[in-house]
Design a protein around this motif. Structure first.
Motif, PDB file in Angstrom:
ATOM      1  N   CYS A  16       0.844  -1.191   0.000  1.00  0.00           N
ATOM      2  CA  CYS A  16       0.000   0.000   0.000  1.00  0.00           C
ATOM      3  C   CYS A  16       0.885   1.249   0.000  1.00  0.00           C
ATOM      4  O   CYS A  16       0.669   2.175  -0.785  1.00  0.00           O
ATOM      5  CB  CYS A  16      -0.914  -0.039   1.214  1.00  0.00           C
ATOM      6  SG  CYS A  16      -1.955   1.395   1.369  1.00  0.00           S
ATOM      7  N   HIS A  17       1.915   1.242   0.838  1.00  0.00           N
ATOM      8  CA  HIS A  17       2.855   2.371   0.871  1.00  0.00           C
ATOM      9  C   HIS A  17       3.515   2.557  -0.487  1.00  0.00           C
ATOM     10  O   HIS A  17       3.824   3.666  -0.886  1.00  0.00           O
ATOM     11  CB  HIS A  17       3.973   2.085   1.886  1.00  0.00           C
ATOM     12  CG  HIS A  17       3.605   2.410   3.306  1.00  0.00           C
ATOM     13  ND1 HIS A  17       3.630   3.680   3.811  1.00  0.00           N
ATOM     14  CD2 HIS A  17       3.212   1.614   4.328  1.00  0.00           C
ATOM     15  CE1 HIS A  17       3.281   3.660   5.090  1.00  0.00           C
ATOM     16  NE2 HIS A  17       3.020   2.413   5.435  1.00  0.00           N
ATOM     17  N   ARG A  18       3.777   1.422  -1.159  1.00  0.00           N
ATOM     18  CA  ARG A  18       4.537   1.492  -2.425  1.00  0.00           C
ATOM     19  C   ARG A  18       3.634   1.630  -3.645  1.00  0.00           C
ATOM     20  O   ARG A  18       4.074   1.432  -4.771  1.00  0.00           O
ATOM     21  CB  ARG A  18       5.395   0.223  -2.561  1.00  0.00           C
ATOM     22  CG  ARG A  18       6.478   0.113  -1.503  1.00  0.00           C
ATOM     23  CD  ARG A  18       7.130  -1.257  -1.542  1.00  0.00           C
ATOM     24  NE  ARG A  18       8.100  -1.422  -0.462  1.00  0.00           N
ATOM     25  CZ  ARG A  18       8.395  -2.586   0.106  1.00  0.00           C
ATOM     26  NH1 ARG A  18       7.792  -3.697  -0.292  1.00  0.00           N
ATOM     27  NH2 ARG A  18       9.289  -2.648   1.064  1.00  0.00           N
ATOM     28  N   ASN A  19       2.349   1.892  -3.421  1.00  0.00           N
ATOM     29  CA  ASN A  19       1.375   2.073  -4.506  1.00  0.00           C
ATOM     30  C   ASN A  19       1.234   0.848  -5.410  1.00  0.00           C
ATOM     31  O   ASN A  19       1.027   0.969  -6.625  1.00  0.00           O
ATOM     32  CB  ASN A  19       1.702   3.314  -5.352  1.00  0.00           C
ATOM     33  CG  ASN A  19       1.726   4.563  -4.507  1.00  0.00           C
ATOM     34  OD1 ASN A  19       2.778   5.150  -4.281  1.00  0.00           O
ATOM     35  ND2 ASN A  19       0.578   4.934  -3.987  1.00  0.00           N
ATOM     36  N   ILE A  20       1.359  -0.315  -4.794  1.00  0.00           N
ATOM     37  CA  ILE A  20       1.195  -1.574  -5.529  1.00  0.00           C
ATOM     38  C   ILE A  20      -0.201  -2.115  -5.223  1.00  0.00           C
ATOM     39  O   ILE A  20      -0.676  -1.986  -4.083  1.00  0.00           O
ATOM     40  CB  ILE A  20       2.278  -2.595  -5.097  1.00  0.00           C
ATOM     41  CG1 ILE A  20       3.668  -2.031  -5.401  1.00  0.00           C
ATOM     42  CG2 ILE A  20       2.070  -3.954  -5.768  1.00  0.00           C
ATOM     43  CD1 ILE A  20       4.815  -2.839  -4.815  1.00  0.00           C
TER      44      ILE A  20
END
Ligand SMILES: Nc1ncnc2c1ncn2[C@@H]1O[C@H](COP(=O)(O)OP(=O)(O)OP(=O)(O)O)[C@@H](O)[C@H]1O
Length: 479
Positions: A203-207
């Motif tokens: 989620c943090h890495r926009n995946i």
């Protein structure tokens, strides 16, 4: 919730009526407010009560959040961990949507806040977390992922359902399967959704997130329920900084995830398993339930035992001896006394542990950490020394707490391989100061608490290697 936070509460006063084709709902009081609306306790014209979630209509939000909530509640049906759907609708003129559902009790955040030490007991934490995961498993089975799992989005039931945990708030849930129940192809990149503290690495890495990301958030939730000092990134609110700490907790700082917890090897196996999963993987929930159960057994708890909030304040948390049982039957207050003692002991330890934990996870130089710790000890000393009279029982607990603090600090320094004798000496000086201020014979304390309980022997077995050996000896000499 990090997403757009606007256009919220409808601002209904008690007595306000919402009329639908099914029933008339009268607002009793506000239960809570979230990023997208408010939840009211309502009574219906047929005499029942329900919770009504209200979302104000906002032009730029084409699809109301309540639509997804509706879809989820309707598609899962009447399952154990889900509030029953009651009614839904929209009020064009007044500009709001509503969803009426079964009323449940306090959220896990509120229940935790009621505890002296602000976390659940180990047994309750694991039992509750197991139910939280059951809810997630059901949700996944129905093709949804939640994407915002956190203690605030779970609550206990009312009356006979106090032992049941309910999952709430599907405002940003997502269907991850298509009509053929196949897993959707992941999108190239996605925006951040959810709550920073509990967000998964992906989620943090926009995946694109899948079931395993809910499980990762669930694991943070589990720790949040039982970690006295909270999650290691608790004091950070910047997304990238939090990501950095979460990443470090997968490498060299893994131990900081479990500060003060028992059975960390077993707990960590669950995280290792979750981290090994990919977007499309089917989660082996049974492995996780079984692990939680085993950890409970190892810790001497029953995962199905009554939870902290189910046990009345006067009930004993330990089984009384036959003698004590007899005294209780004779009407003595021994039960209350024991309870207070047990609670008091836990509180002092937990309080101090909280300080230690923030000390351990603060990202500053070791010496600064030591100074911080010493300041905290001094503050405690001043508070105690200035209080009119410290009852002997509390005094003993306080002293024990201090000594335990010293042991923990030394252990921590040793773990970090950053042992500085000077700091240990300062720490011991501080403790000696405290003892003197309280008129306690240092030698007496030393023997009573350190030797009689074989504390040092125990520590020796675990940690006695260079340089801890010298340091422990040094610490004892200086006490
Ligand atoms: N069915 C219910 N029964 C009792 N209380 C409820 C119920 N549903 C929600 N609440 C309470 O209402 C408050 C707000 O609920 P909720 O988190 O669902 O709202 P939200 O607007 O979606 O919040 P968020 O900002 O997290 O998205 C919380 O305190 C929650 O415990």
């Amino acid at each position: 919730m990090v997403e757009e936070e606007e256009g919220n509460v409808a601002g209904f006063k008690p007595g306000h009526e919402i009329v639908s084709q099914k029933a008339t709902y009268t607002v009793v009081r506000l239960l809570g407010e979230g990023g997208f609306g408010a939840v009211y306790l309502c009574k219906t014209n047929n005499g029942t009560q329900c919770a009504m979630k209200v979302e104000k209509k906002v032009e730029k939000r084409k699809i109301p959040k309540l639509e997804m909530e509706n879809e989820v509640l309707k598609s899962v049906g009447n399952l154990k961990h889900f509030t029953k759907f009651v009614d839904c609708g929209k009020r064009e003129k007044e500009g709001f949507f509503f969803l009426a559902m079964e009323l449940v009790g306090k959220s896990l955040v509120d229940l935790k806040a009621e505890r002296t030490e602000k976390v659940f007991s180990f047994g309750t934490g694991l039992g509750v977390a197991s139910q939280c995961l059951e809810a997630v498993e059901e949700l996944h089975k129905h093709g949804f992922i939640h994407r915002d799992l956190k203690p605030a989005n779970y609550a206990c039931g009312l009356d006979d359902n106090k032992h049941t945990i309910y999952i709430l708030d599907f405002g940003i849930a997502r269907k991850y399967t298509n009509a053929k129940k196949e897993i959707k192809t992941p999108r190239e990149t996605v925006g951040f959704k959810g709550t920073i503290r509990f967000a998964s690495l992906s989620c943090h890495r926009n995946i694109e997130m899948g079931p395993k990301d809910d499980c990762e958030s669930w694991f943070y939730l589990l720790l949040d329920l039982i970690l006295v000092g909270g999650l290691p990134w608790k004091l950070l609110d910047e997304k990238n900084e939090v990501l950095l700490v979460k990443e470090e907790c997968r490498k060299e700082k893994r131990h900081t995830l479990y500060t003060g917890l028992k059975h960390t090897v077993e707990l960590n196996k669950i995280l290792v398993y979750i981290d090994s999963q990919a977007y499309q993987d089917r989660i082996d929930y049974q492995f996780i339930y079984k692990s939680l159960e085993e950890i409970c057994v190892l810790a001497g708890h029953d995962i199905d035992a009554p939870y902290d909030w189910e046990i009345s304040k006067n009930s004993l948390k330990v089984k009384p001896s036959p003698e004590e049982e007899k005294t209780q039957k004779n009407g003595s207050t021994i039960e209350g006394d024991m309870c207070r003692e047990i609670e008091g002991k836990k509180t002092s330890r937990y309080e101090f542990y909280g300080i230690l934990q923030s000390f351990m996870t603060t990202n500053v130089e070791q010496s600064q950490k030591m100074n911080y710790l010493m300041d905290q000890i001094k503050t405690k000393r001043d508070a105690k020394a200035h209080s009119a009279q410290v009852p002997p029982k509390n005094l003993n607990l306080f002293v024990e707490m201090l000594l335990w603090g010293v042991e923990e600090s030394i252990r921590h320094c040793w773990n970090e391989q950053k042992l500085v004798d000077f700091n240990v000496r300062n720490l011991c000086d501080s403790v000696t100061d405290v003892l003197e201020a309280l008129d306690i014979d240092v030698d007496d304390v030393k023997y009573k608490f350190l030797f009689s309980r074989n504390r040092i022997e125990d520590k020796k077995k675990k940690f006695l290697q260079e340089p801890i050996q010298n340091t422990l000896a040094f610490a004892i000499e200086n006490l």
